[in-house]
Design a protein around this motif. Structure first.
Motif, short mmCIF file in Angstrom:
data_model
loop_
_atom_site.label_atom_id
_atom_site.label_comp_id
_atom_site.label_asym_id
_atom_site.label_seq_id
_atom_site.Cartn_x
_atom_site.Cartn_y
_atom_site.Cartn_z
N TYR A 1 -35.67 -30.43 83.48
CA TYR A 1 -34.45 -30.94 84.09
C TYR A 1 -33.31 -31.02 83.08
O TYR A 1 -33.54 -31.35 81.92
CB TYR A 1 -34.66 -32.37 84.64
CG TYR A 1 -35.63 -32.52 85.76
CD1 TYR A 1 -36.23 -31.44 86.38
CD2 TYR A 1 -35.95 -33.79 86.22
CE1 TYR A 1 -37.12 -31.61 87.42
CE2 TYR A 1 -36.84 -33.98 87.26
CZ TYR A 1 -37.43 -32.88 87.86
OH TYR A 1 -38.31 -33.05 88.88
N ARG B 1 -31.05 -33.43 81.86
CA ARG B 1 -30.92 -34.89 81.98
C ARG B 1 -30.65 -35.48 80.60
O ARG B 1 -31.52 -35.52 79.74
CB ARG B 1 -32.19 -35.51 82.57
CG ARG B 1 -32.15 -37.04 82.67
CD ARG B 1 -33.42 -37.57 83.31
NE ARG B 1 -33.48 -37.24 84.72
CZ ARG B 1 -34.62 -37.25 85.45
NH1 ARG B 1 -35.76 -37.54 84.87
NH2 ARG B 1 -34.58 -36.96 86.74
N ASN C 1 -27.54 -36.89 85.03
CA ASN C 1 -28.20 -35.76 85.67
C ASN C 1 -27.24 -34.62 86.01
O ASN C 1 -27.61 -33.69 86.72
CB ASN C 1 -28.92 -36.22 86.95
CG ASN C 1 -30.07 -37.16 86.64
OD1 ASN C 1 -30.91 -36.87 85.79
ND2 ASN C 1 -30.10 -38.30 87.31
N THR D 1 -37.73 -27.87 88.91
CA THR D 1 -36.39 -28.16 88.40
C THR D 1 -35.48 -28.62 89.54
O THR D 1 -35.93 -28.79 90.67
CB THR D 1 -35.81 -26.92 87.68
OG1 THR D 1 -34.67 -27.31 86.92
CG2 THR D 1 -35.42 -25.83 88.66
N ILE D 2 -34.21 -28.77 89.25
CA ILE D 2 -33.25 -29.27 90.23
C ILE D 2 -32.54 -28.10 90.90
O ILE D 2 -32.29 -27.06 90.27
CB ILE D 2 -32.25 -30.21 89.53
CG1 ILE D 2 -31.36 -30.93 90.54
CG2 ILE D 2 -31.42 -29.48 88.49
CD1 ILE D 2 -30.52 -32.03 89.90
N GLU E 1 -35.04 -34.94 94.61
CA GLU E 1 -33.97 -35.83 94.14
C GLU E 1 -33.89 -37.08 95.01
O GLU E 1 -34.86 -37.45 95.69
CB GLU E 1 -32.64 -35.08 94.09
CG GLU E 1 -32.65 -33.81 93.23
CD GLU E 1 -31.32 -33.10 93.25
OE1 GLU E 1 -30.34 -33.67 92.74
OE2 GLU E 1 -31.26 -31.98 93.78
#
Length: 276
Positions: free
Chosen positions: A145, A147, A157, A190-191, A216
């Motif tokens: 991520y 972050r 984030n 991951t995002i 999320e």
């Protein structure tokens, strides 16, 4: 050679080739506290829920407590941890690969927060877990991520960047994913970058390593499903939705709809590929 075959066989259970993966992460019980359906995960892990799930992800305590419910469901054991009560961006090792094998896990997970002040030690941790897991033929899932730490000490984030500077944000996520791939991860979580177009470049940067998106914060049902749809259309192997499932008062209707949308999108993508 046998270790490599074993890893591939286990990975196929976690990320099937004939449908998108749908993982149910339950590690928030340690990270943020046992709220919602995490108060006692055994009440959530019944057959009506698990029939839609490809794998469950959590710490060893969940696997031990819910072992009867999880006999037929692949389990990914998280070997790194932090809590929101302390330095959340600093993940530290909390288990060994052989602990996961003894407990019957199908894979292990390790988290790396890129741009964190503790990024380098987390990179070392991931590299060590990959080395250990290869000896046993166990896949390693990397949570990669973007972050960092905001000026007030909270997590950063980069959510504002995702909206204001999508290309810059996408480049950051691409880098995170590629770091995990370069260190030998079998799967990367991951995002989502916000669109099918941008996330396609993230999938491309993984060079064939399956990529899953995180759920999320809890959103409305439609937004969560559209994000999953966009990720699969972009080439993602599936989703790892925790709060999107366990934070809903009744998660089953959402889970059924999500599973249906994922499968329909997978078939549509496959049909388009055959037509080319």
């Amino acid at each position: 050679m046998l270790d490599e075959v074993g890893s591939r066989r286990r990975l196929r259970r976690l990320v099937p080739g004939d449908r998108p993966a749908l993982w149910l992460p339950l590690d928030d019980g340690l990270i943020s506290g046992p709220e919602d359906h995490l108060r006692d995960v055994r009440t959530l892990l019944h057959c009506d829920v698990l029939e839609h799930v490809t794998a469950v992800l959590g710490f060893r305590g969940v696997l031990v407590a819910a072992h009867e419910a999880l006999l037929d469901t692949p389990f990914v054991m998280n070997l790194s941890a932090s809590t929101t009560m302390g330095e959340h961006t600093r993940k530290v090792p909390v288990g060994r690969v052989r602990d996961a094998i003894s407990a019957g896990a199908d894979a292990v997970a390790c988290h790396v927060n890129m741009t964190s002040p503790y990024e380098t030690e987390q990179l070392e941790m991931l590299g060590r877990r990959v080395d250990e897991a290869q000896e046993y033929g166990l896949p390693v899932v990397a949570f990669a991520y973007p972050r960092g730490r905001a000026e007030d000490g909270t997590d950063d984030n980069y959510i504002a960047m995702r909206s204001a500077e999508p290309e810059k944000f996408t480049a950051l996520v691409r880098h995170c994913v590629r770091v995990a791939v370069e260190l030998g991860a079998s799967v990367v979580k991951t995002i989502y970058t916000g669109s099918e177009e941008t996330f396609g470049s993230v999938v491309e940067s993984a060079m064939g390593v399956p990529v899953l998106i995180a759920g999320e914060k809890l959103t409305d049902e439609g937004a969560a499903i559209e994000k999953a749809r966009g990720a699969v259309k972009a080439g993602a192997a599936g989703v790892a939705y925790g709060r999107q499932i366990f934070a809903r008062p009744d998660p089953l209707p959402f889970l059924r709809k999500l599973r249906s949308v994922l499968d329909d999108e997978h078939h549509a993508v496959a049909h388009e590929a055959q037509a080319l």
